[in-house]
Design an enzyme around this catalytic site. Sequence first.
Site, short mmCIF file in Angstrom:
data_model
loop_
_atom_site.label_atom_id
_atom_site.label_comp_id
_atom_site.label_asym_id
_atom_site.label_seq_id
_atom_site.Cartn_x
_atom_site.Cartn_y
_atom_site.Cartn_z
N LYS A 52 28.39 -34.12 31.24
CA LYS A 52 28.00 -32.71 31.17
C LYS A 52 28.53 -32.09 29.89
O LYS A 52 29.64 -32.41 29.45
CB LYS A 52 28.54 -31.97 32.40
CG LYS A 52 28.06 -30.53 32.52
CD LYS A 52 28.55 -29.90 33.82
CE LYS A 52 28.09 -28.46 33.97
NZ LYS A 52 28.55 -27.84 35.23
N SER A 127 25.11 -25.61 38.09
CA SER A 127 24.89 -25.69 36.67
C SER A 127 24.83 -27.12 36.14
O SER A 127 24.35 -27.33 35.02
CB SER A 127 26.00 -24.92 35.94
OG SER A 127 27.26 -25.54 36.18
N SER A 151 28.38 -26.37 41.58
CA SER A 151 27.58 -26.89 40.47
C SER A 151 27.39 -28.40 40.41
O SER A 151 26.58 -28.88 39.62
CB SER A 151 28.16 -26.42 39.14
OG SER A 151 27.69 -25.14 38.88
N1 GLN Z 1 26.08 -21.23 40.60
C1 GLN Z 1 27.45 -20.84 40.64
C2 GLN Z 1 27.73 -19.85 39.55
O1 GLN Z 1 26.84 -19.50 38.87
C3 GLN Z 1 28.32 -22.03 40.54
C4 GLN Z 1 28.54 -22.48 39.17
C5 GLN Z 1 29.46 -23.64 39.05
O2 GLN Z 1 29.85 -24.26 40.04
N2 GLN Z 1 29.83 -23.91 37.83
O3 GLN Z 1 28.83 -19.41 39.35
#
Ligand code: GLN
Length: 447
Positions: A52, A127, A151
């Site tokens: 990532k 994400s 995410s």
């Molecule tokens: N979708 C969640 C957010 O926008 C989780 C993001 C994540 O786990 N990095 O914060």
Amino acid sequence: ESYTRINEVEDKVKAFLTLDEENARKKAKQLDESVTEENSGNVLFGMPIGVKDNIVTKNLRTTCGSKILENFDPIYDATVVQKLQQAETITIGKLNMDEFAMGSSNENSAYQATRNPWNLDHVPGGSSGGSAAAVAAGEVPFSLGSDTGGSIRQPAAYCGVVGLKPTYGRVSRFGLVAFASSLDQIGPVTRTVEDNAYLLQAISGVDPMDSTSANVNVPNFLSALTGDVKGLKIAVPKEYLGAGVSEEARKSVLDALKVLEQLGAEWEEVSLPHSRYALAAYYLLSSSEASANLSRFDGVRYGYRTDNADNLLEMYKQTRAEGFGDEVKRRIMLGTFSLSSGYYDAYYKKAQKVRTLIKQDFDDVFKKYDVIIGPTTPTHAFKIGEKIDDPLTMYANDILTIPVNLAGVPGISVPCGFSKEGLPLGLQIIGKHFDESTVYRTAHAFE
Ligand code: GLN
């Protein structure tokens, strides 16, 4: 061959932001020449891995999906990347993500929207959408993601792959660009539970460079994959099957529980009463931490710097105005507000108290049960464009994954069937602190 497959599908899936073909081939050649009896037992030997793009890689562009780091070449490797090198894997490239890991669809990337390999009109989740899509599309067998509020697990569910968020502290965060430091964890995304355990084994352990990494024993995760779940006590929170959860997601979980029951496990309904406050507490706390963490992007130390400024203050302002996307700005504003004097007690401090109550809910359930099971997400992957103009519905997507981060416990998503439209659904299995072994054992028996 990863690059052959990438050439076939990448223009449709768009999972990668940077490919490192030349170095990867060099490394592969080196490894080919270094095969010995000793390293031939290493399952990860020569395996292609995608990373990532918020995990720093020495001399390999690391953008965090943001324009502000468009030309950022880190001068060191994250601890997990060093560990992957020790395990003699090959880094294929860097994977797309929502900017600074803020988002649930990959639509917040400054570069491209990754697509769901099962249906290109749908999002891969986020994400770590690039990490899940690349594995689902067969571009790489292994990838690393990060999980602050879901995410890893949410995109794994949407793309029909296996994704684990380890216990907070299990894996070093050194070299993971911080979003919300008290919630962030790096974890493996793979096709099978077994692969997942191999990858976690390779990246786990205490690290002097990360004071929040835990000095606890790292068990042999592979030996947990016994297939035996006889007598396993499963808790199913009623809040995880309630309103907002689609009929097919609910059914897929009940079917999975039947399978586990046939294998000798027992399940009961329980309650995690403070779950309903998790979303609010998470967005407040994570944005507060993000507002502090992202203050380092000022046009001086890293990446992008505006040309449109005559003095230092203007330079800071313009750099950040031009470099950050809308969602990142929204969270910086929310976080800065909730940390400001006069509001701190009413918002930040209160959210911390809620976090403690949520953790206690989990502690109470784990006094009697070995794992908690529910859906990973309320529905299958939504369509590209469907939620992008409505941040609150986008946030609501994380309702089932967020409590796990607030409590710091491990959670996995494993595929558990398909919706009528043919999109994957995920089963979430949550364990006690540092008990990834039982999580894996359950997931493997079900898989
Ligand atoms: N979708 C969640 C957010 O926008 C989780 C993001 C994540 O786990 N990095 O914060």
